[in-house]
Enzyme design. Sequence first.
Site, PDB file in Angstrom:
ATOM      1  N   HIS A  83     -35.055  30.776  -6.422  1.00 58.09           N
ATOM      2  CA  HIS A  83     -34.628  30.865  -5.172  1.00 58.09           C
ATOM      3  C   HIS A  83     -33.110  29.846  -5.202  1.00 58.09           C
ATOM      4  CE1 HIS A  83     -34.512  29.467  -0.559  1.00 58.09           C
ATOM      5  NE2 HIS A  83     -33.785  30.450  -0.773  1.00 58.09           N
ATOM      6  N   HIS A 136     -28.723  30.026  -4.529  1.00 62.12           N
ATOM      7  CA  HIS A 136     -27.708  28.857  -3.765  1.00 62.12           C
ATOM      8  C   HIS A 136     -26.898  28.072  -4.791  1.00 62.12           C
ATOM      9  CE1 HIS A 136     -29.757  28.713   0.270  1.00 62.12           C
ATOM     10  NE2 HIS A 136     -31.005  29.355  -0.316  1.00 62.12           N
ATOM     11  N   HIS A 177     -30.866  37.177  -3.227  1.00 60.58           N
ATOM     12  CA  HIS A 177     -31.238  36.201  -2.237  1.00 60.58           C
ATOM     13  C   HIS A 177     -32.143  36.595  -1.266  1.00 60.58           C
ATOM     14  CE1 HIS A 177     -31.144  33.441   1.075  1.00 60.58           C
ATOM     15  NE2 HIS A 177     -31.145  32.514   0.442  1.00 60.58           N
ATOM     16  N   ASN A 220     -36.147  35.300  -0.721  1.00 61.35           N
ATOM     17  CA  ASN A 220     -36.146  34.334   0.299  1.00 61.35           C
ATOM     18  C   ASN A 220     -37.009  34.735   1.551  1.00 61.35           C
ATOM     19  OD1 ASN A 220     -34.794  31.674   1.624  1.00 61.35           O
ATOM     20  ND2 ASN A 220     -34.378  33.331   3.232  1.00 61.35           N
ATOM     21  N   ILE A 240     -29.110  30.909   4.885  1.00 62.42           N
ATOM     22  CA  ILE A 240     -29.849  30.311   5.212  1.00 62.42           C
ATOM     23  C   ILE A 240     -31.156  29.883   3.948  1.00 62.42           C
ATOM     24  CG2 ILE A 240     -31.688  32.340   5.783  1.00 62.42           C
ATOM     25  CD1 ILE A 240     -31.510  28.700   7.641  1.00 62.42           C
TER      26      ILE A 240
END
Length: 867
Positions: free
Chosen positions: A528, A533, A719, A723, A867
């Site tokens: 993740h 990110h 993602h 997520n 997010i």
Amino acid sequence: MLGLFDKSHKIKGTVVLMPKSVLDINDLNSVKNGGVGGVVSGIFGAVADVTGQIVDTATAIFSRNVSFKLISATSTDAKGNGKVGNETFLEKHLPTLPTLGDRRDAYDIHFEWDANFGIPGAFYIRNYTYDEFFLVSVTLEDIPNHGTIHFVCNSWVYNFKDYDKKDRIFFANKTYLPSATPGPLVKYREEELKILRGDGTGERKEHERIYDYDVYNDLGNPDEDVKLARPVLGGSSTYPYPRRVRTGRKATKKDPKSERPASELYMPRDEKFGHLKSSDFLTYGIKSLSQKLLPSLENVFDSDLTWNEFDSFEEVRDLYEGGIKVPTGVLSDISPIPIFKEIFRTDGESVLQFPPPHVVQVTKSAWMTDDEFAREMIAGVNPNVIRLLKEFPPQSKLDPSLYGDQSSTITKEHLEINMDGVTVEEALNGQRLFILDYQDAFMPYLTRINALPSAKAYATRTILLLKDDGTLKPLAIELSKPHPSGDNLGAESKVVLPADQGVESTIWLLAKAHVIVNDSGYHQLMSHWLNTHAVTEPFIIATNRRLSVLHPIYKLLYPHYRDTININGLARNALINAGGVIEESFLPGRYSIEMSSAVYKNWVFTDQALPVDLIKRGMAVEDPSSPHGLRLAVEDYPYAVDGLEIWDAIKSWVQEYVSLYYPTDLAIQQDTELQAWWKEVVEKGHGDLKDKPWWPKMQTRQELIQSCSTIIWIASALHAAVNFGQYPYGGFILNRPTLSRRWIPEPGTKEYDEMVESPQTAYLRTITPKRQTIIDLTVIEILSRHASDEIYLGERDNPNWTSDSKALEAFKKFGSKLAEIEGKITARNKDSNKKNRYGPVQLPYTLLLPTSEEGLTFRGIPNSISI
């Protein structure tokens, strides 16, 4: 002589903007005196009609206080640059149009124009008001011999005195390669990129839009406590890491290499969440979690240690079904905060209740089954680590001079007892053995992790068999610890086999828990955080520094960068920082992000493309006769099956789009902005890996298509897959524990006797305790939610994002293809023959359905890591 313009003709325009806040629109004190716009004076009387009052006040604030000057794309001044028109000001506030969206305001404007000025290609804007506002768009209508021109702005505009050049520039929604830029606009294009790059010095200020690189030197705070010191990640072979946005803050006193933490982090102003964005709501929740809930829990547990333990599985279920009583004071600080009212229910200050996670909405105990344990490796929240076992016994890649012999101690006899007559050789040859292997990721850190208070962990290997019905069956779990006399002496390992009765069944359940604790930590830190990110941020920085908004690749990639720098900054400040939520509630503790640096050493950009990843893990082989050109090793592999549909749609869209602007490979090579962009991505953004031979050279159209497709895949579908299932699966802490506090008990110990007497107690004393569970559930519930204004794959926030009709048609086709894929996924989830799509918990795999509603939906692919 009328001067530059024939004032008998005017171009009508509409300007759409959002004030800094709804309060500012009624605050005449926010208007700054002076400037060309003059002084706004006079008192506006109260009007009975509320809408009328807002219109009058808005007009008073912004008219004559926000000015525009058109810039020609076809006519030049004496220096050869596009002509700049006369200054003109916003006029009256228009009634808000339904299509504008919540709290967006429209204004009239008129520009003087004559034929000698030509066609506008850009404009300057100057803000004379005290407060910034968000400029959404400008539309010019009925330009003679041209028609309508759209400017998609989406940018905060501050008072003109904040800018060195005083004016901000915005370009029309045209698309040009650098070499095809109209001559009058060339200087303006280059100047704007220079502003965005800055000069690499000084501490950044709120109003700035400068994109620059820095290492991760802001996670620790040694000035507060030596225990909060953390190594600098990035800039060394010891701790390589992707780069983040530079803030330029001062160094800590105790470590000149580390940056002093701050309550508010700089980020280029347009990267911050819009003031109406519901993700601000979620952001506030994360801040409140770290600033209010965490300290409240610390205070309570320091004084009441007994409350920290769950006493039964039923008490865990009470988190969702009836609520649990919490000590007085835990909720007093957070009960009034709206986000916490939304994500869990509270009864005064004593009862806390979370929403029920999807994994236990149908059946309360199916999470315990071996079938579900295995299924979540290919249809859970971390479905891209499992790989085909190609050699037996499994081997390690760790340096034997540092870690000794790390070869697996699992034998053929261990496996074949549960293989229904199939031999290990037959299963290997038939591509039926798979492994979830965390040996190499955890072993180098295990001695240090196990020295942390309460941490007792193994490095795990799990071997599975593909059964005739297409499901996976766990055969054995290997639990390894470093040799007590030194890491260089190899591993001490035990092998645990499946059992469904007696104390052996409890040991097997505990072994599975240790595997999942490994998996939870690896998922959060690597699958993740690192692989979506962190690795994306350098692409965002380089794109803004080197690709003009007029560049076709900027327009292609821009939607997939929305909010990512902001959420990453928030994570550094409250989630992955020293003593933050991740260190608090996940196994690696203070070594969490340092471990992700070790994994980044082996990160390969080209491997992030889904087909390449599947082939590398042995989960697929090339097969032109199969769908998507791949034959899956596990035919019913939900993440791969749905993901390949999405990947192909992305790549087809990118290929069609890129082909519009690059007819040959030579066009790629001659694109100066594109080449500067890619050079900076490799040499600066991912500079610690710049010498790796696998980087595309960016010399061909195929390299550009594959690279852009990979960036979009990472930011959107990858993602989403890792997520938005966090709370649906991990919200039930028994199913996905994040901490292990005990090793498997040995006979003759009190822990073993407790395990015999009370298997539930043994399990609960091994996994995440109550305080960390509350922290973990709160943060993953926030992270698993969709915002109300989320923009999903195949959507854009403005239909006028480009003026190129062919690009718009290709994008429409992309959206239609995604809608078709959504139908296919829904149909697959109804096929009872596909057992891995539901599993024992009867939870369909919906994470890669492209669309979603707001909230906790277990579906939806946003364009970006928002997010």
